[in-house]
Scaffold this motif. Sequence first.
Motif, PDB file in Angstrom:
ATOM      1  N   ALA A 152      -7.023   0.186   9.532  1.00 25.55           N
ATOM      2  CA  ALA A 152      -7.844  -0.857  10.146  1.00 25.55           C
ATOM      3  C   ALA A 152      -8.478  -1.745   9.080  1.00 25.55           C
ATOM      4  O   ALA A 152      -8.517  -2.977   9.222  1.00 25.55           O
ATOM      5  CB  ALA A 152      -8.926  -0.224  11.025  1.00 25.55           C
ATOM      6  N   ALA A 153      -8.958  -1.133   7.998  1.00 21.21           N
ATOM      7  CA  ALA A 153      -9.548  -1.905   6.904  1.00 21.21           C
ATOM      8  C   ALA A 153      -8.491  -2.739   6.181  1.00 21.21           C
ATOM      9  O   ALA A 153      -8.721  -3.888   5.812  1.00 21.21           O
ATOM     10  CB  ALA A 153     -10.254  -0.967   5.924  1.00 21.21           C
ATOM     11  N   LEU A 154      -7.314  -2.155   5.998  1.00 20.41           N
ATOM     12  CA  LEU A 154      -6.241  -2.845   5.284  1.00 20.41           C
ATOM     13  C   LEU A 154      -5.651  -3.999   6.081  1.00 20.41           C
ATOM     14  O   LEU A 154      -5.057  -4.921   5.504  1.00 20.41           O
ATOM     15  CB  LEU A 154      -5.142  -1.851   4.917  1.00 20.41           C
ATOM     16  CG  LEU A 154      -5.520  -0.871   3.802  1.00 20.41           C
ATOM     17  CD1 LEU A 154      -4.598   0.345   3.820  1.00 20.41           C
ATOM     18  CD2 LEU A 154      -5.464  -1.571   2.439  1.00 20.41           C
ATOM     19  N   ASN A 155      -5.829  -3.979   7.389  1.00 17.18           N
ATOM     20  CA  ASN A 155      -5.320  -5.070   8.217  1.00 17.18           C
ATOM     21  C   ASN A 155      -5.981  -6.403   7.878  1.00 17.18           C
ATOM     22  O   ASN A 155      -5.462  -7.462   8.239  1.00 17.18           O
ATOM     23  CB  ASN A 155      -5.499  -4.749   9.705  1.00 17.18           C
ATOM     24  CG  ASN A 155      -4.454  -3.768  10.211  1.00 17.18           C
ATOM     25  OD1 ASN A 155      -3.390  -3.622   9.613  1.00 17.18           O
ATOM     26  ND2 ASN A 155      -4.758  -3.091  11.310  1.00 17.18           N
ATOM     27  N   GLY A 156      -7.106  -6.344   7.192  1.00 14.27           N
ATOM     28  CA  GLY A 156      -7.788  -7.566   6.776  1.00 14.27           C
ATOM     29  C   GLY A 156      -7.343  -8.081   5.422  1.00 14.27           C
ATOM     30  O   GLY A 156      -7.918  -9.050   4.898  1.00 14.27           O
ATOM     31  N   THR A 157      -6.324  -7.456   4.848  1.00 11.09           N
ATOM     32  CA  THR A 157      -5.820  -7.866   3.530  1.00 11.09           C
ATOM     33  C   THR A 157      -4.492  -8.604   3.688  1.00 11.09           C
ATOM     34  O   THR A 157      -4.037  -8.864   4.799  1.00 11.09           O
ATOM     35  CB  THR A 157      -5.615  -6.639   2.615  1.00 11.09           C
ATOM     36  OG1 THR A 157      -4.457  -5.901   3.056  1.00 11.09           O
ATOM     37  CG2 THR A 157      -6.840  -5.735   2.640  1.00 11.09           C
ATOM     38  N   ARG A 158      -3.826  -8.864   2.569  1.00  9.52           N
ATOM     39  CA  ARG A 158      -2.526  -9.546   2.581  1.00  9.52           C
ATOM     40  C   ARG A 158      -1.366  -8.549   2.577  1.00  9.52           C
ATOM     41  O   ARG A 158      -0.238  -8.910   2.271  1.00  9.52           O
ATOM     42  CB  ARG A 158      -2.386 -10.466   1.365  1.00  9.52           C
ATOM     43  CG  ARG A 158      -3.359 -11.636   1.351  1.00  9.52           C
ATOM     44  CD  ARG A 158      -2.930 -12.672   0.324  1.00  9.52           C
ATOM     45  NE  ARG A 158      -2.967 -12.155  -1.031  1.00  9.52           N
ATOM     46  CZ  ARG A 158      -1.953 -12.241  -1.900  1.00  9.52           C
ATOM     47  NH1 ARG A 158      -0.803 -12.766  -1.547  1.00  9.52           N
ATOM     48  NH2 ARG A 158      -2.096 -11.775  -3.133  1.00  9.52           N
ATOM     49  N   VAL A 195       0.847  -1.199   0.000  1.00  5.56           N
ATOM     50  CA  VAL A 195       0.000   0.000   0.000  1.00  5.56           C
ATOM     51  C   VAL A 195       0.876   1.239   0.000  1.00  5.56           C
ATOM     52  O   VAL A 195       1.840   1.332   0.767  1.00  5.56           O
ATOM     53  CB  VAL A 195      -0.916   0.024   1.255  1.00  5.56           C
ATOM     54  CG1 VAL A 195      -1.668   1.348   1.346  1.00  5.56           C
ATOM     55  CG2 VAL A 195      -1.897  -1.138   1.228  1.00  5.56           C
ATOM     56  N   HIS A 196       0.554   2.187  -0.876  1.00  2.87           N
ATOM     57  CA  HIS A 196       1.206   3.490  -0.820  1.00  2.87           C
ATOM     58  C   HIS A 196       0.441   4.364   0.163  1.00  2.87           C
ATOM     59  O   HIS A 196      -0.772   4.538   0.041  1.00  2.87           O
ATOM     60  CB  HIS A 196       1.236   4.138  -2.209  1.00  2.87           C
ATOM     61  CG  HIS A 196       2.456   3.796  -2.981  1.00  2.87           C
ATOM     62  ND1 HIS A 196       2.905   4.525  -4.050  1.00  2.87           N
ATOM     63  CD2 HIS A 196       3.355   2.782  -2.816  1.00  2.87           C
ATOM     64  CE1 HIS A 196       4.015   3.981  -4.518  1.00  2.87           C
ATOM     65  NE2 HIS A 196       4.301   2.914  -3.792  1.00  2.87           N
ATOM     66  N   LYS A 240       1.809  -6.551   2.959  1.00  5.02           N
ATOM     67  CA  LYS A 240       3.106  -6.830   3.596  1.00  5.02           C
ATOM     68  C   LYS A 240       3.939  -5.567   3.747  1.00  5.02           C
ATOM     69  O   LYS A 240       4.827  -5.507   4.596  1.00  5.02           O
ATOM     70  CB  LYS A 240       3.902  -7.845   2.766  1.00  5.02           C
ATOM     71  CG  LYS A 240       3.282  -9.221   2.664  1.00  5.02           C
ATOM     72  CD  LYS A 240       4.188 -10.186   1.908  1.00  5.02           C
ATOM     73  CE  LYS A 240       4.307  -9.814   0.438  1.00  5.02           C
ATOM     74  NZ  LYS A 240       5.108 -10.802  -0.330  1.00  5.02           N
ATOM     75  N   HIS A 241       3.682  -4.585   2.897  1.00  2.00           N
ATOM     76  CA  HIS A 241       4.521  -3.387   2.885  1.00  2.00           C
ATOM     77  C   HIS A 241       3.648  -2.130   2.837  1.00  2.00           C
ATOM     78  O   HIS A 241       2.815  -1.984   1.942  1.00  2.00           O
ATOM     79  CB  HIS A 241       5.442  -3.385   1.660  1.00  2.00           C
ATOM     80  CG  HIS A 241       6.301  -4.614   1.552  1.00  2.00           C
ATOM     81  ND1 HIS A 241       7.368  -4.852   2.378  1.00  2.00           N
ATOM     82  CD2 HIS A 241       6.218  -5.673   0.713  1.00  2.00           C
ATOM     83  CE1 HIS A 241       7.929  -6.008   2.045  1.00  2.00           C
ATOM     84  NE2 HIS A 241       7.247  -6.528   1.054  1.00  2.00           N
TER      85      HIS A 241
END
Length: 253
Positions: A219-225, A187-188, A227-228
């Motif tokens: 918080a929403a991105l914590n449910g994705t894969r 994610v940028h 890594k960076h």
Amino acid sequence: MTRLSFQLYSARNFQPYSAIFEKLGKAGYSEVEGFGGIYADLDDADLKGLRADLDKNGLTMATGHFSPDFLDGEVKKSLNIAKTLGMDSIYAPHLAADQRPADGAGWLAFGKRLQEMAKPYKDAGYEFGWHNHDFEFVKLADGSLPIERVFEGAPDISWEADIAWVVRGGADPFAWIEKLGSRITAVHVKDIAPVGENKDEDGWADIGHGTLAWPKLIAALNGTRVKHYVVEHDNPSDIDRLITRSIASFKTY
């Protein structure tokens, strides 16, 4: 805290990179993301020198941007760059305006190209994905979006989600995180200034000093894969400010 990276494109106007690496290491960053302008033309000796400079400052170039044409035409060289610099993920970052397809069929074909392009890199053990800008979220004549067609054509590649560009494309980032969360591996992290502000910086802002709801986004991105997480600012006026304020904000999320 998640290991935080820094897209070196943000520092292209603040040379030399050796000084940037020192600033990043001292500020607490552990990773950087490279781009073609840094390493595409380097020979083996210079690549090893770049790696040594990163190592000296406690940094890993975990991810890198390579143009689609370079990835297609310079497979051996791309793999050597990634291996020498210690990358685990490779992302195709952009298509110039004159190269962008005009319709859904064209974007689907580009997605299929990415799917084929990814094979030697995935076979070598690298994550391979596409990094978006805003134009992928502008509706085509058939009502579809380029981002949809790209991933339809490339079912096996990942997504480096540039959230601020999603917003600038007029889309809801939370909806796209939900829709394509299984694709997101990087994610940028950048911010958008309030309307009319930071005109000298093309309307961008340091993380936590703009309009995006980064705590909720993280918080929403914590449910994705993912890594960076990669800090970026396309046109900062003060690199020291960007480096220090961005990591300070990120530590609170």
